[in-house]
Design a protein around this motif. Structure first.
Motif, short mmCIF file in Angstrom:
data_model
loop_
_atom_site.label_atom_id
_atom_site.label_comp_id
_atom_site.label_asym_id
_atom_site.label_seq_id
_atom_site.Cartn_x
_atom_site.Cartn_y
_atom_site.Cartn_z
N MET A 221 0.84 -1.20 0.00
CA MET A 221 0.00 0.00 0.00
C MET A 221 0.87 1.25 0.00
SD MET A 221 -2.86 1.04 2.83
CE MET A 221 -3.90 -0.36 2.57
N ASP A 222 0.49 2.24 -0.80
CA ASP A 222 1.20 3.51 -0.77
C ASP A 222 0.95 4.20 0.56
OD1 ASP A 222 2.13 3.05 -3.26
OD2 ASP A 222 1.14 4.75 -4.23
N ALA A 223 1.78 5.18 0.86
CA ALA A 223 1.71 5.81 2.18
C ALA A 223 0.70 6.95 2.24
CB ALA A 223 3.09 6.32 2.55
N HIS A 224 -0.16 7.05 1.21
CA HIS A 224 -1.18 8.10 1.20
C HIS A 224 -2.52 7.50 0.80
CE1 HIS A 224 1.67 8.38 -2.30
NE2 HIS A 224 0.63 7.75 -2.82
N CYS A 225 -2.92 6.50 1.59
CA CYS A 225 -4.18 5.80 1.29
C CYS A 225 -5.12 5.93 2.47
CB CYS A 225 -3.91 4.32 1.04
SG CYS A 225 -3.02 4.04 -0.50
N GLY A 306 -1.25 -0.35 -9.03
CA GLY A 306 -0.10 -0.70 -8.21
C GLY A 306 -0.03 -0.02 -6.85
N CYS A 307 -0.96 0.91 -6.57
CA CYS A 307 -0.86 1.63 -5.31
C CYS A 307 -1.40 0.83 -4.12
CB CYS A 307 -1.54 2.98 -5.39
SG CYS A 307 -3.17 2.93 -6.09
N VAL A 308 -2.31 -0.09 -4.36
CA VAL A 308 -2.78 -1.01 -3.32
C VAL A 308 -3.09 -2.35 -3.96
CG1 VAL A 308 -4.41 -1.39 -1.45
CG2 VAL A 308 -4.10 0.92 -2.33
N GLY A 356 -9.10 4.45 -0.65
CA GLY A 356 -8.78 5.75 -1.24
C GLY A 356 -7.28 5.86 -1.47
N HIS A 357 -6.90 6.47 -2.56
CA HIS A 357 -5.47 6.70 -2.84
C HIS A 357 -5.33 8.12 -3.36
CE1 HIS A 357 -2.13 6.83 -5.88
NE2 HIS A 357 -1.47 6.41 -4.83
N MET A 358 -4.38 8.84 -2.82
CA MET A 358 -4.17 10.20 -3.29
C MET A 358 -3.33 10.17 -4.56
SD MET A 358 -2.61 13.45 -1.35
CE MET A 358 -1.05 12.66 -1.12
N PHE A 359 -3.94 10.55 -5.66
CA PHE A 359 -3.17 10.67 -6.91
C PHE A 359 -2.59 12.07 -6.93
CE2 PHE A 359 -6.22 7.34 -7.88
CZ PHE A 359 -5.44 6.42 -8.54
N HIS A 360 -1.32 12.16 -6.65
CA HIS A 360 -0.72 13.48 -6.64
C HIS A 360 -0.08 13.75 -7.99
CE1 HIS A 360 3.17 11.39 -5.46
NE2 HIS A 360 2.24 10.52 -5.18
N PRO A 361 -0.06 15.04 -8.38
CA PRO A 361 0.53 15.33 -9.69
C PRO A 361 2.00 14.94 -9.65
CG PRO A 361 0.05 17.35 -8.47
CD PRO A 361 -0.46 16.23 -7.65
MN MN Z 1 0.74 6.72 -4.75
#
Ligand code: MN
Ligand code: UDP
Length: 571
Positions: A221-225, A306-308, A356-361
């Motif tokens: 998991m990404d660190a912004h979920c 790939g984020c989770v 939820g996953h934050m898609f950051h630019p």
């Molecule tokens: Mn991410």
């Protein structure tokens, strides 16, 4: 009488005990909540962070009430902020790729609604599911964002399903992520932190976390979920049924500026886009709609973001984990997607699981850094057979992709399918530029030296389609005829309109984008629209039109054939 009295007093005693217990429980919970917030503020106080708000002040100035509750957005009205705070707000968005200032105003523990589909609640009630190890890697993630990720896991997962949460710090430099983070997470028995000395990049950092994990299922998991209620059970249940299936939740975008979460549940699958070899979103194809029976059934997806995702320890190991030669960021999701399908497993999106996953630019999205080109070239060379040419062409400097011999050996040892098999059976809608059933220039037989040209660049969507001298260099004159009967140049498709043909973003469901081309043996033929009109040319304006078919040369087109159509059958 005395027995009666004894019973009454015993009952009374029990009642008092229960009341005391409840009181302590409530008090403890309230205290914990307060202390989460106050501790986080205290930690900020010790460091002079330029992007952390003066929370008490800002709360009263903005009149905040339950900011971010239930995944709602917090739109900070900068005009109302005192000058110094407004400056912090602006700086936070500039320095990070999201507003860490806004995130800091939202509690680390915020509630998310239970948005599960009807039927999900009763479907996943098995208590004997395997335990998971959640692996979260981070490089300078903002404190509040990282901790919200952890809290959301803790709050929305049955404890018996989580064996450990392994945080892998990929050489962050933020001081608050060192000792203060250790102190903070020490309250969670299951959370461990693994420090990586020098930056390894997300691929190797994830593998380090995986090596540390002892659970039969790994969740990366990404660190912004932020996890929604009931997110984990469906992911693990599918793996318990078949441990060669990698599962992904339905991903909800967390807005990087106001932290509002998109709660809609429209399903989009992912495929590997060419030639970039990144994931791209795709609608659920017709064949998959027909295969599934119930709304809660999983969707087979050709690729993943790939984020989770969750994967069994055994299968991930068998697939050789990630290619350790991949650097920093990117394309590891493509590698794993191809591998799991081609080597006998699968990849499924589980609609009952929401995260939820934050898609950051991404600054590095736009600039195609050398490591990314190198990563995709490694993957293309190992997994894509003759199609690896598309990855090589992406960047002229691909000479050094390092040694891939052990990855090639892995593919051989696992007796994996060919890439053509993957295209035909898993991702028949894949569009590879220059690999259409018919492909190349579309030359008009009547006009001889004129070809269809996507000439209008950024104005193409408002303009007709031009005919220009054939230049033989493809590019704007490259057209592919796909399995979906589209005529396509990258993401743009011919669309039947009144008389001049329009060009539009391709849309699988648009009948006006479907065409038929069946050339005769000499390589010529008409191109016929879904409404039965023929592609032709308005020779005064030299633009592409449709008109009633009349067998004249101006309605005949010469187009190169590349290959047989891919057919797929429903299982
Ligand atoms: Mn991410
Ligand atoms: N990450 C990391 N080291 C790196 C690059 C990224 O640990 O060198 C982490 C990052 O903090 C995040 C995860 O890898 O938790 C995925 O990166 P990112 O979110 O930037 O990728 P995206 O989801 O946007 O593709």
């Amino acid at each position: 009488m005395s027995i009666m009295r004894k019973r009454v007093s015993a009952l009374f005693f029990l009642l008092i005990l229960t009341l005391i217990y409840n009181y302590i429980w409530v008090a403890r919970t309230v205290f914990q909540r307060i202390s989460f917030v106050s501790k986080s503020i205290k930690i900020y106080d010790r460091f002079d962070f330029p992007d952390i708000p003066n929370i008490t002040l800002v709360e009263s100035v903005l009149g905040l009430q339950n900011p971010g509750v239930n995944g709602s957005a917090l739109v900070v009205d900068v005009e109302k902020l005192p000058k110094e705070e407004a400056e912090r707000f602006r700086r936070s968005s500039k320095e990070r790729e999201y507003s860490s200032y806004t995130s800091s105003l939202i509690p680390l523990q915020r509630s998310l609604p239970d948005i599960r589909l009807k039927g999900c609640h009763t479907l996943y009630t098995d208590f004997n599911l395997p335990e998971t190890g959640v692996i979260i890697i981070f490089h300078n993630e903002h404190w509040s964002v990282l901790l919200r990720t952890i809290h959301s896991i803790m709050d929305n997962t049955p404890p018996h399903l989580i064996k450990e949460i392994i945080l892998v710090d990929d050489a962050s430099t933020d001081e608050v992520l060192k000792e203060p983070l250790e102190k903070y997470v020490s309250r969670f028995r299951k959370v461990q932190i693994l420090r990586v000395e020098s930056r390894e990049g997300l691929i190797r950092a994830r593998m380090m976390g995986f090596e540390q994990s002892t659970a039969p299922v790994a969740v990366f998991m990404d660190a912004h979920c932020e996890c929604f209620p009931g997110w984990l059970e469906p992911l693990v249940t599918r793996i318990a049924e078949n441990d060669t299936i990698i599962t992904t939740p339905l991903i909800h975008g967390v807005n990087p500026w106001d932290f509002g979460i998109d709660l809609t549940k429209d399903i989009q699958l992912q495929w590997v886009s060419f030639p970039e070899l990144r994931f791209a979103w795709m609608r659920v194809p017709q064949r998959e709609k027909l295969r599934r029976k119930r709304p809660t059934d999983t969707y087979r997806s050709p690729a993943m973001v790939g984020c989770v995702f969750a994967v069994s320890q055994r299968w991930f190991r068998k697939l050789g984990q990630f290619d350790p030669g991949l650097e920093v960021w990117g394309a590891e999701n493509t590698e794993l997607s191809l591998k799991t399908w081609m080597c006998g497993g699968g990849l499924e999106l589980v609609p009952c699981s929401n995260v939820g996953h934050m898609f950051h630019p991404h600054k590095h999205y736009d600039t195609n850094p050398p490591f990314f080109s190198r990563n995709i070239a490694r993957i293309a060379n190992v997994w894509m057979d003759s199609y690896n040419i598309f990855a090589r062409n992406h960047d002229g400097t691909l000479a050094d992709i390092g040694d891939v011999s052990n990855r090639v050996k892995l593919r051989q040892d696992l007796h994996c399918h060919s890439f053509e098999w993957y295209l035909a059976n898993v991702s028949p809608e894949s569009y590879i530029v220059g690999d259409g059933i018919y492909t190349g220039e579309m030359r008009n037989v009547g006009l001889r030296t004129f070809c269809i040209d996507d000439a209008y660049g950024s104005k193409r969507l408002e303009s007709p389609i031009a005919l220009l001298s054939c230049h033989g260099k493809l590019g704007n004159q490259l057209w592919d005829y796909t399995e979906l009967r589209e005529i396509k140049n990258y993401m743009f498709c011919f669309q039947e309109a009144t008389r001049p043909v329009a060009i539009a973003i391709c849309d699988e469901d648009q009948m006006s984008q479907k065409w038929r081309y069946d050339p005769s043996a000499d390589g010529h033929g008409p191109v016929v629209s879904a409404s039965g009109l023929c592609l032709s040319v308005d020779t005064t304006q030299m633009i592409l039109i449709t008109e009633t078919c009349n067998n004249t040369d101006i309605q005949l087109w010469q187009w190169g054939k590349r290959r047989e159509p891919r057919t797929w059958k429903l299982e």
